[in-house]
Design an enzyme around this catalytic site. Structure first.
Site, PDB file in Angstrom:
ATOM      1  N   GLU A 235      -4.164 126.633  88.255  1.00 31.08           N
ATOM      2  CA  GLU A 235      -4.442 127.048  89.723  1.00 31.08           C
ATOM      3  C   GLU A 235      -5.583 127.453  90.181  1.00 31.08           C
ATOM      4  O   GLU A 235      -6.159 127.178  91.376  1.00 31.08           O
ATOM      5  CB  GLU A 235      -3.135 127.596  90.114  1.00 31.08           C
ATOM      6  CG  GLU A 235      -3.139 129.055  90.226  1.00 31.08           C
ATOM      7  CD  GLU A 235      -2.946 129.551  88.808  1.00 31.08           C
ATOM      8  OE1 GLU A 235      -3.648 130.755  88.342  1.00 31.08           O
ATOM      9  OE2 GLU A 235      -2.553 128.907  87.801  1.00 31.08           O
ATOM     10  N   ASP A 236      -6.309 128.424  89.390  1.00 31.78           N
ATOM     11  CA  ASP A 236      -7.531 128.943  89.958  1.00 31.78           C
ATOM     12  C   ASP A 236      -8.818 128.098  90.079  1.00 31.78           C
ATOM     13  O   ASP A 236      -9.356 128.245  90.981  1.00 31.78           O
ATOM     14  CB  ASP A 236      -7.720 129.935  88.917  1.00 31.78           C
ATOM     15  CG  ASP A 236      -7.915 129.826  87.416  1.00 31.78           C
ATOM     16  OD1 ASP A 236      -7.704 128.414  87.102  1.00 31.78           O
ATOM     17  OD2 ASP A 236      -7.778 130.530  86.386  1.00 31.78           O
ATOM     18  N   TYR A 237      -8.623 127.156  89.167  1.00 29.17           N
ATOM     19  CA  TYR A 237      -9.733 125.935  89.376  1.00 29.17           C
ATOM     20  C   TYR A 237      -9.688 125.089  90.702  1.00 29.17           C
ATOM     21  O   TYR A 237     -10.498 125.030  91.533  1.00 29.17           O
ATOM     22  CB  TYR A 237      -9.712 125.003  88.050  1.00 29.17           C
ATOM     23  CG  TYR A 237     -10.530 123.777  88.146  1.00 29.17           C
ATOM     24  CD1 TYR A 237     -11.907 123.910  87.828  1.00 29.17           C
ATOM     25  CD2 TYR A 237     -10.250 122.805  88.771  1.00 29.17           C
ATOM     26  CE1 TYR A 237     -12.872 122.816  88.088  1.00 29.17           C
ATOM     27  CE2 TYR A 237     -11.015 121.502  89.008  1.00 29.17           C
ATOM     28  CZ  TYR A 237     -12.468 121.575  88.668  1.00 29.17           C
ATOM     29  OH  TYR A 237     -13.276 120.600  88.804  1.00 29.17           O
TER      30      TYR A 237
END
Length: 397
Positions: A235-237
């Protein structure tokens, strides 16, 4: 008359160009690290005027460093922030640690959220959803449980959040712990990982990691809220990609993310790196080709052949010089990332550096062997583009 093989010459020129390009990555990383990392806070800032921050702390399980890691967040020198502890199960032992810290620091605005909210396949986002929805500040910091935070680290992150910056992340590094596995973590994150991470950030390439990430909540809401990103494991990307597509800049903080998990070993490190490699290649398939040729031994072998073919130089000598210079530049880089003397000897660095360079090729090969991922005790099937589906084990009676 000798026939000229133009195809082989062209290949050698391409390989030599790739070899030269890898050295530019080294120089950029060293220069950017020296300029960016460990910068002192401005003396003229009015800290009371800084905006409030809601800190999301997803917790699962307990290790021997958890109490100390969480306590650093109760001691932040920041005027207005809240701690939102998100725990999936009320029987989780981390709940007792949080309660004891809240009792010890009653003046810190801290709350606990139990149970989460199932909005997708990503267990971390499911865990954080109730805390995210209750956040009262416009800035959200997602911070993993295995991190410890410097007293002025949050101030540093907020100051990097300029008007045109939507997301600030801390570059992963490792706190000092006992034993050679701890040294291996520092060596990997301070050399190979730092080199690519800093260079990517310098060029504005998406390299954000979600272990310590400060974001503008209104931008996340425009995309459908945090639940929109629960369809991905990385999810960070995709959070960072959203900010970039909307015209915001993504910047790295001046202080590194101090990973300080109490559970660490070399196999544990390699399992983490294998999982990250799987996620990277699923989101950016071109890395299947480019990542191996960015490795010291591989690019050194190819570069030595190309220069031997093009210029008639002795390949073995070129290879040994290549290894030596690469090693020295990595040593300079990790000292910059550390911000001072290394907490281990030069001999330990040599051994750790060699072991890292040799074994990381195995990490890359392992990442292509199986597309499934084990994370937080659950298995997921990874699809191209970064989406995942959970694999449920069939039960027999």
């Amino acid at each position: 008359m000798e026939t000229i093989d133009y195809t082989l010459i062209g290949l050698a020129i391409v390989v030599f160009s790739a070899w030269c390009f890898n050295w530019t990555i080294h120089i950029i990383a060293l220069s950017y690290a020296k300029w960016k990392l460990h910068r002192k806070l401005p003396s003229n800032i009015v800290i009371e005027e800084l905006p409030g921050v809601s800190i999301l702390k997803p917790l699962v399980g307990v290790d021997q460093n958890l109490f100390g890691n969480l306590e650093t967040f109760f001691n932040l020198k920041y005027p207005q922030y809240e701690l939102l502890f998100c725990i999936q199960d009320e029987m989780d032992a981390s709940f007792m640690i949080v309660q004891s810290l809240m009792k010890k620091y009653p003046n810190v605005d801290a709350k606990v959220f139990i149970g989460g909210k199932p909005v997708g396949v990503n267990p971390k986002i499911n865990n954080m959803m109730t805390g995210y929805e209750a956040a009262k500040h416009d800035l959200i910091l997602v911070s993993d449980s295995g991190l410890k935070m410097g007293e002025d680290a949050l101030t540093d992150m907020v100051l990097n959040l300029k008007e045109n910056v939507g997301l600030v992340h801390q570059m992963p590094y490792a706190a000092q712990r006992k034993g050679f596995p701890s040294h291996m973590e520092k060596i990997f994150f301070g050399t190979q990982h730092a080199k690519m991470y800093l260079t990517a950030n310098f060029y504005g390439i998406n390299c954000a990691t979600g272990m310590s990430c400060l974001m503008r909540k209104n931008v996340i809401e425009e995309e459908g809220g945090l639940q929109h990103f629960a369809q991905y494991l990385a999810e960070d990307y995709f959070l960072a990609e959203t900010f970039l597509k909307k015209g915001w800049k993504v910047r790295v903080s001046c202080q590194t993310a101090q990973q300080n998990s109490g559970q660490y070993s070399i196999p544990h490190l390699h399992n983490r790196l294998t999982r990250w490699a799987k996620l990277r290649t699923a989101m950016c398939p071109s890395l299947i080709f480019f990542e191996p040729i960015s490795q010291c031994l591989v690019v050194g072998t190819l570069g030595s052949w190309s220069m031997s073919f093009l210029f008639g130089w002795t390949a073995s000598v070129i290879f040994l010089v290549h290894i030596l210079v690469w090693f020295l530049l990595d040593y300079i880089l990790i000292k910059i990332v550390e911000g001072g003397p290394l907490p281990f000897s030069k001999f330990e660095f040599v051994v750790g550096w060699l072991l890292n360079e040799v074994t990381y090729l195995g990490v890359i090969m392992r990442s292509h062997y199986d597309s499934s991922i084990m994370w937080r005790g659950r298995r997921f099937k990874l699809r191209w583009g970064g989406k995942v589906e959970e694999l449920h084990t069939k039960q027999t009676v």
